[in-house]
Design an enzyme around this catalytic site. Structure first.
Site, PDB file in Angstrom:
ATOM      1  N   LYS A  19       0.820  -1.216   0.000  1.00  0.00           N
ATOM      2  CA  LYS A  19       0.000   0.000   0.000  1.00  0.00           C
ATOM      3  C   LYS A  19       0.858   1.272   0.000  1.00  0.00           C
ATOM      4  O   LYS A  19       0.660   2.164  -0.824  1.00  0.00           O
ATOM      5  CB  LYS A  19      -0.948   0.006   1.227  1.00  0.00           C
ATOM      6  CG  LYS A  19      -1.892  -1.193   1.274  1.00  0.00           C
ATOM      7  CD  LYS A  19      -2.777  -1.181   2.513  1.00  0.00           C
ATOM      8  CE  LYS A  19      -2.041  -1.282   3.826  1.00  0.00           C
ATOM      9  NZ  LYS A  19      -1.288  -2.540   4.027  1.00  0.00           N
ATOM     10  N   SER A  87      -7.260  -1.296   6.948  1.00  0.00           N
ATOM     11  CA  SER A  87      -8.732  -1.234   6.953  1.00  0.00           C
ATOM     12  C   SER A  87      -9.363  -2.606   6.713  1.00  0.00           C
ATOM     13  O   SER A  87      -9.957  -2.854   5.669  1.00  0.00           O
ATOM     14  CB  SER A  87      -9.255  -0.205   5.942  1.00  0.00           C
ATOM     15  OG  SER A  87      -8.509  -0.132   4.755  1.00  0.00           O
TER      16      SER A  87
HETATM   17  P1  ADP Z   1       2.177  -1.899   3.148  1.00  0.00           P
HETATM   18  O1  ADP Z   1       2.168  -0.414   3.039  1.00  0.00           O
HETATM   19  O2  ADP Z   1       1.008  -2.542   2.444  1.00  0.00           O
HETATM   20  O3  ADP Z   1       2.341  -2.406   4.541  1.00  0.00           O
HETATM   21  P2  ADP Z   1       4.799  -1.680   1.917  1.00  0.00           P
HETATM   22  O4  ADP Z   1       4.514  -0.769   0.767  1.00  0.00           O
HETATM   23  O5  ADP Z   1       5.413  -1.068   3.153  1.00  0.00           O
HETATM   24  O6  ADP Z   1       3.446  -2.458   2.323  1.00  0.00           O
HETATM   25  O7  ADP Z   1       5.750  -2.881   1.441  1.00  0.00           O
HETATM   26  C1  ADP Z   1       5.508  -3.635   0.257  1.00  0.00           C
HETATM   27  C2  ADP Z   1       6.792  -4.286  -0.267  1.00  0.00           C
HETATM   28  O8  ADP Z   1       6.479  -5.042  -1.434  1.00  0.00           O
HETATM   29  C3  ADP Z   1       7.863  -3.277  -0.671  1.00  0.00           C
HETATM   30  O9  ADP Z   1       9.122  -3.754  -0.264  1.00  0.00           O
HETATM   31  C4  ADP Z   1       7.745  -3.256  -2.224  1.00  0.00           C
HETATM   32  O10 ADP Z   1       8.956  -2.905  -2.861  1.00  0.00           O
HETATM   33  C5  ADP Z   1       7.323  -4.693  -2.537  1.00  0.00           C
HETATM   34  N1  ADP Z   1       6.577  -4.861  -3.818  1.00  0.00           N
HETATM   35  C6  ADP Z   1       6.853  -5.775  -4.793  1.00  0.00           C
HETATM   36  N2  ADP Z   1       5.999  -5.689  -5.849  1.00  0.00           N
HETATM   37  C7  ADP Z   1       5.160  -4.660  -5.549  1.00  0.00           C
HETATM   38  C8  ADP Z   1       4.050  -4.064  -6.238  1.00  0.00           C
HETATM   39  N3  ADP Z   1       3.625  -4.486  -7.445  1.00  0.00           N
HETATM   40  N4  ADP Z   1       3.422  -3.036  -5.636  1.00  0.00           N
HETATM   41  C9  ADP Z   1       3.818  -2.606  -4.404  1.00  0.00           C
HETATM   42  N5  ADP Z   1       4.848  -3.122  -3.701  1.00  0.00           N
HETATM   43  C10 ADP Z   1       5.532  -4.151  -4.255  1.00  0.00           C
END
Ligand code: ADP
Length: 187
Positions: A19, A87
């Protein structure tokens, strides 16, 4: 110049699903196109607007209500609002959607196994060790969206693909110009 129309883009999904990452690239892309954008990120909200709230169902719902309240104010002032918050409850998401109206629900979907393997913040490890209780996906519920406007399957698409899906939907709904420009982000 045509006046910008406000909208809330609500990203829901498990911790580590992507996200915040999607939000960051989406924000940069929209700003580069001169749109006015505000981001409400779950972690930042819990340190400020929702400081002191727990992760009980009641407090999670209250957290979403507060985010929804601010998102509504911004949206009606023609800001594009990006919300990144787990959420987990369908009813709370439906409630903010009804309040805001101009609301795009994005399901940031990655399997629990992938989120746990990423363990961006080391929280899954702590949850498995019992150090964190009520952790979504481990010992707390996540209700997947039934009919999201966009689904980003981040365990099988690049960040750029995920961001482009959202931009395309915004263009389709008339919130941004239908200028097809695929973005370049690290995959
Ligand atoms: P959240 O905010 O949902 O907790 P984060 O954005 O902090 O998750 O972490 C997601 C991880 O997944 C990051 O290390 C990101 O680089 C990786 N990732 C790999 N593919 C994707 C993608 N298509 N979209 C978003 N993140 C990705």
């Amino acid at each position: 110049m045509k006046k910008q129309q406000g909208a809330t883009i609500w990203l829901t999904g498990l911790s580590g699903a992507g996200k915040s990452t999607i939000c960051k690239f989406l924000e940069a892309e929209l700003r580069s196109r001169a749109y006015q954008v505000e981001v409400l990120d779950g972690d930042m909200v819990r340190q400020n607007l929702s400081k002191g709230l727990t992760f009980s169902k009641e407090d999670r719902d209250e957290n979403i209500r507060r985010i929804g309240f601010v998102a509504h104010l911004l949206t009606r002032n023609n800001i594009i609002v990006l919300v990144a918050a787990i959420s987990p409850y369908q009813a709370a998401r439906a409630e903010v959607k009804a309040r805001i109206g101009d609301f795009i629900e994005v399901y940031v979907n990655a399997s629990l196994a992938v989120c746990e393997q990423r363990d961006v913040k080391g929280l899954y490890k702590r949850a498995r060790a019992g150090e964190i209780k009520h952790f979504t996906g481990i010992d707390d519920l996540y209700e997947s969206p039934l009919a999201p406007d966009v689904e980003c399957q981040t365990d099988r698409e690049t960040i750029a693909e995920s961001v482009d899906k959202i931009l395309s939907k915004l263009a389709e709904l008339g919130y941004i110009d239908r200028r097809v420009a695929l973005i370049t982000t690290p995959s």
